[in-house]
Design an enzyme around this catalytic site. Structure first.
Site, mmCIF file in Angstrom:
data_model
loop_
_atom_site.group_PDB
_atom_site.id
_atom_site.type_symbol
_atom_site.label_atom_id
_atom_site.label_comp_id
_atom_site.label_asym_id
_atom_site.label_seq_id
_atom_site.Cartn_x
_atom_site.Cartn_y
_atom_site.Cartn_z
ATOM 1 N N TYR A 129 -6.307 -2.135 6.845
ATOM 2 C CA TYR A 129 -7.320 -3.184 6.800
ATOM 3 C C TYR A 129 -7.681 -3.549 8.236
ATOM 4 C CZ TYR A 129 -5.787 -3.665 1.946
ATOM 5 O OH TYR A 129 -5.483 -3.418 0.637
ATOM 6 N N HIS B 1 -12.002 -4.663 1.749
ATOM 7 C CA HIS B 1 -11.699 -3.309 1.291
ATOM 8 C C HIS B 1 -10.885 -2.616 2.393
ATOM 9 C CE1 HIS B 1 -12.510 0.464 -0.731
ATOM 10 N NE2 HIS B 1 -12.973 0.989 0.380
ATOM 11 N N LYS C 205 -12.738 5.586 0.999
ATOM 12 C CA LYS C 205 -11.990 5.416 2.236
ATOM 13 C C LYS C 205 -12.121 6.714 3.043
ATOM 14 C CE LYS C 205 -8.631 2.688 -0.371
ATOM 15 N NZ LYS C 205 -9.289 1.376 -0.224
#
Lengths: 336, 336
Positions: B269, B280, B311
């Site tokens: 993060y 997210h 991601k």
């Protein structure tokens, strides 16, 4: 209420039986009294329902060797989700083998006979024998004590992809076989290979070519043996395992194609009518030797990926030897 | 038009230069004539633009040792996608090292200086050295000759997750450390660990605890060494590599948490303000020794999964020795 640790059992009395077993499904009744497994006793300590065991509070008890933190994480998580569950000890549940906890459907408890899940606990850093899966839920505790549930299930693979293909000729080129003038059915109906261009030539992977040659449907210099030999040169033993699984999938009426883009051995189509009009592929298949042990992280990766592409992850366990016997084990994420 | 194979070059004449280089970007001009790499000549044969080379037609030429089928699959695929490209040979392109093809932007060709991709070709069964990635596109040819493109990129990791945490005490329990009475900042602002329950206790993973203890923010019996020792017991050398990467991520202002559910070491993060209001997570990080060689299938699996959960997959390559130096290599799917 005096609770004492006696070996691997916490002895509680008659009063505890009423309070914790009859109304909340903790422990095992023995001669009218209540026995608690240490993990259950730890949960009661954690909740503040009891204060101490042999003078140990929650912190001391969890720090002792009586309780596994990994078991506690799973026990607590399932309790938090509203389940009653019993440690799978001999004499405590009907079938204790292969499980750590027997979990009852919500609203049920140890006084009922119905079982929702048989749960086996593994730490992220443990391994799990592939052959021992298939009838349990793996509860994997990661390094941050989060629990991931993976449902494992033995299953049959079945489909209706069984188009008949006329025999053809191929040429072994490096790691593939090219059919320069194949019958249209080869690719179009039966979904073998890939077109090389627009002129009708089809290239087969080594595993497809070896299967077709062994089935008498492909002629190639040196025969099926030459293709298998090339496969072993480039993949070693793995080629034989993959060929055995490919053959079993085709025999079950399922069309396997490479699963490379998904990191698997094969993706499979159960009901191919034509290559031009393919449905969604249902399974991702990874071929493994029967004595494989999973790292939970690899298992989590495979299952997560399969879920993300709306397929089911199936592990094909192959035994060596004359008759190849294959076990199919499907693994899916579960939210209890 | 007479074309002859001379070593690893196909000699074509002045006429070929006009037809194939000037208008379509094939080959390399040498003294006014055209030289073609065998893969380029094979493509011209495949298209029917030339008929034979030393008497060999497409089928014979592809079957000869002059052309790699894997190179041909990638060359053809990129041509099909509308690109001109040049084999990365010494003297043919500005920088031939580490690439097999230099691909120009659509509409450009070898007479321009702009480069869109530097492509390295690998077969599904080859391996690729991790340390050699970072400035090329891997074109992986699977067993069915489909091509998957993976863009590799060296990058820095940066974020603003840098909450200050007061020091606290912890207790080493098995494979985790429990802080029974931590400052609220530990979990709530800085996002270390997980809450054990509702009473404020926080459990840290071994890697979190080792980092905090080494930073002087966590007191534990035996100090940081005891935590690191426990980590090595359960993970071996991998623990030191993961700790080095964890430390580097925190130093970059990024909060790492376990990536277990994604089959990775960490998810990260970049801008944590509070654990209650997390954004997210942007990266999945896999920690590898610098001498790691990828199996393309594993790489495809990681990258596909990361893409599916929005991601970016980043590999952290760690070198051993006194000063740990970490290289970050991001790998993403590419559709050229």
């Amino acid at each position: 209420m005096g609770l004492t640790l006696d070996g691997d059992v916490v002895r509680a009395g008659y009063e505890a039986r009423e309070r914790f077993y009859d109304s909340r499904g903790y422990g095992k009744v023995r001669n009218g009294d209540l026995d608690l497994a240490p993990v259950e006793a730890a949960h009661l300590l954690y909740r503040g329902d009891i204060e101490s065991i042999d003078g140990m509070d929650f912190r001391a008890f969890l720090g002792s060797t009586a309780v596994s933190e990994v078991d506690f994480a799973v026990y607590k998580d399932l309790r938090d989700r509203g389940f009653y569950l019993t440690p799978a000890r001999e004499g405590w549940v009907d079938d204790a083998s292969g499980a750590d906890f027997v979990v009852y459907p919500r609203g049920n408890g140890p006084w009922d006979t119905e079982v929702a899940y048989r749960v086996r606990v593994v730490g992220e850093r443990d391994t799990a024998a592939a052959a021992a899966l298939g009838d349990c839920v793996l509860a994997v505790v990661d390094e941050e004590s989060e629990v991931t549930y993976l449902d494992t299930d033995r299953r049959d693979v079945e489909g209706t992809s069984d188009a008949v293909v006329p025999a053809t000729e191929g040429e072994l080129l490096g790691e593939r076989v090219v059919c320069w003038e194949p019958p249209a059915e080869l690719y179009e109906q039966a979904f073998y290979g890939q077109r090389l261009g627009d002129d009708g030539a089809v290239q087969l992977s080594l595993v497809e070519a070896a299967y077709l040659a062994q089935a008498g449907l492909l002629t190639v210099d040196g025969g099926a043996d030459a293709v298998v030999e090339r496969g072993r040169e480039v993949e070693g033993d793995r080629f034989d395992r993959r060929l055995a699984v490919y053959t079993a999938l085709r025999a079950s009426g399922v069309a396997p194609k490479t699963g490379f883009k998904f990191g698997a051995d094969f993706r499979t189509y159960a009901d191919v009518e034509s290559a031009a009009n393919l449905g969604h592929s249902e399974l991702l298949v990874r071929v493994l030797p029967a004595d494989h042990r999973f790292e939970p992280r690899d298992l989590a990766l495979d299952v997560r990926l399969a879920h993300g592409v709306r397929k089911t992850m199936v592990f094909a366990l192959t035994t060596d030897g004359g008759d190849v016997d294959i076990e199919w084990i499907a693994v899916e994420r579960l939210t209890p």
